[in-house]
Design an enzyme around this catalytic site. Sequence first.
Site, PDB file in Angstrom:
ATOM      1  N   GLU A  75      46.108  32.344  43.773  1.00 24.79           N
ATOM      2  CA  GLU A  75      44.825  32.959  44.106  1.00 24.79           C
ATOM      3  C   GLU A  75      44.560  32.664  45.571  1.00 24.79           C
ATOM      4  OE1 GLU A  75      40.329  33.034  44.597  1.00 24.79           O
ATOM      5  OE2 GLU A  75      41.679  31.322  44.788  1.00 24.79           O
TER       6      GLU A  75
ATOM      7  N   HIS B 191      39.841  20.792  44.707  1.00 23.82           N
ATOM      8  CA  HIS B 191      38.654  19.952  44.709  1.00 23.82           C
ATOM      9  C   HIS B 191      38.285  19.556  43.285  1.00 23.82           C
ATOM     10  CE1 HIS B 191      37.498  24.281  44.787  1.00 23.82           C
ATOM     11  NE2 HIS B 191      36.856  23.922  43.688  1.00 23.82           N
TER      12      HIS B 191
ATOM     13  N   ASP C 139      43.947  27.736  41.917  1.00 23.05           N
ATOM     14  CA  ASP C 139      42.710  28.141  42.579  1.00 23.05           C
ATOM     15  C   ASP C 139      42.689  27.684  44.028  1.00 23.05           C
ATOM     16  OD1 ASP C 139      39.864  29.063  42.516  1.00 23.05           O
ATOM     17  OD2 ASP C 139      39.492  26.935  42.893  1.00 23.05           O
TER      18      ASP C 139
END
Length: 650
Positions: A336, A194, A294
């Site tokens: 992650e 994002h 991420d």
Amino acid sequence: MHKWERIPHEAARSLARLLPRIEQAFEAAGGNAADWAAFEQRLRREWPRLFELLLGLYGTQYDFFYHLEQLLIAMAQSWRERPQWLKQRDVVREADSEWFQSERMMGGVLYVDRFCGTLNRLREFIPYFNELGLTYLHLMPLFAAPEGNNDGGYAVSSYREVNPQIGTTAELAALAHELDRAGISLVLDFVFNHTSDEHEWARRAQAGDPDYQEFYFLFPDRTMPDAYERTLREIFPTVRRGSFTWRPDMQRWVWTTFNSFQWDLNYANPAVFRAMAAEMLFLANLGVAVLRLDAVPFIWKRMGTNCENQPEAHQIIQAFNAIARIAAPALLFKSEAIVHPDDVLSYISPHECQLSYNPLLMALLWESLATREVKLLAHSLSHRFRLPAGCAWINYLRSHDDIGWTFDDNDARAVGIDPWGHRQFLNAFYTGRFPSSFARGLPFQENPDTGDARVSGTLASLAGLEQALSNGDPTAIETAIRRILLLHSIILSIGGIPLLYLGDEVGTLNDYGYVNDPAKADDSRWVHRPVRNQAAMDQRYDPSTVPGRIFGELVKLIRLRTSLPALRDGAMEVVRSDNRHVLAYVRQTGAQRVLVLTNFSEYPQSIAGNLLRMYGPGVELFDLVSDQPVSANEALVLPPYRFVWLTPVR
């Protein structure tokens, strides 16, 4: 021609057609022959898998070959612009592809602004990092982000501009080079699921640009959001119910898995993939050695699923991996994925993420501290720790994030534990709601519908040091210190790269002052993101102080680790201890063998001599931690919260 023959054939034919155009663009931009030869060699090596991955993702797009050509041009340009010192590092690390498996690897993580303020000031702490033995430094998100609440920097407004309060991109590149000269690899986050709603792409979407509106998921009404949400789970239920946010300025619903200001990117659009690949290579050319990917499970959406861990998510990461091998060969990826242990493992391979956080180990170490038993920890590690060759765990005790209880329900049932009830117990224990708990933590994202929650808190506060100091209880203080050192002993010896959240080395406690900042008050994770405790750091050489005790013994363990080749890579075997309170495992490389025994209870525990002889092996052993001989002719008694690293006497 069969499909398995046709794809390689088409890959070769496509490259033959594209390569002259890429070379022409490279030469026109001033590239030299030696650099082109190196680029072409790597491109030819990685091209078959890159082509197949991108064909599977985007081959049905009418402009597929346009995006393919533009991607290759960008990769060649990035390689041409790559600084010479990084090209030299590429050569060294390609020759030693498992450099990160060394027993000398030691990680640290910090927020620049919380630790020292600016990138330039951080350079002053390089001697301190060397003192700790760090060879890997992860700087938490430091790029431009919205003012106020920005999810700790994970709402990125630009991947190429550093937050001006911290420094500049040029200062970051200079820091990366200086760290490299000090033997420390720089690690940064790649927040690629994002962007913030202030990113240029989002602003163009808000202004009505149709190309950039296709970078995100925008819906004019609730029809599609409602259809998706039937199978989605809520990530931040106390922030916003559901996964979509209404934007009155656009009259659109936007997909926002996390916060309303974090817009999920649409990777079904090849323009998004190409744009993010360019951002990745820009970061690599700053001198970044490892990118933490991420929120990897969320990057592909599919109706009727939970939109997590979809096959295309793996294909995207594998394609990024192939691009890196061509244009930034020394760059590694760290996954992650705080999801089910099976899904965590699925992202780890030399062709996807070479490194991964180990959330299972982290969660179950805290579980064992609370229960004083190791049955779930030992059972889970025995079949969930092994990784593919050429990969490594990042073993951590806490991070910037919360602690979630991500163990497998069937593993829990196999050792007689009710998984739902056990998670409720662990949340109660670590938030101080359980009688006789030593921990002082806070709940994070409690879901009133499911009863689910996670836990926030610094290592020292969760391990009992805050409560002990508050009560002025010397015995409890000593016990808390032993717990802290016990946990570090395991991540230092079990295999992989140990990761230290800076501040834990001096016993930093919870900082409850975050509630006074409106931008942070609703996020309990700020309780364990305090500013640097300089007073504690100043006491690190004084063994009569708590910070001095923790620092001195931890540095001793880190230095001991660097002297033991048996602790390199990730080969680890859980073995019997015949004691429910004692975790036992063996590390071995070549002729060196280390048996680690750890007592998770506040009472002395005995280990039979025959087990020492079996796994030691031998009668005469030596404890490297206490620097004392141990005889296997009699039982070994481990004092409360103590551990030994045993080797045969030679």
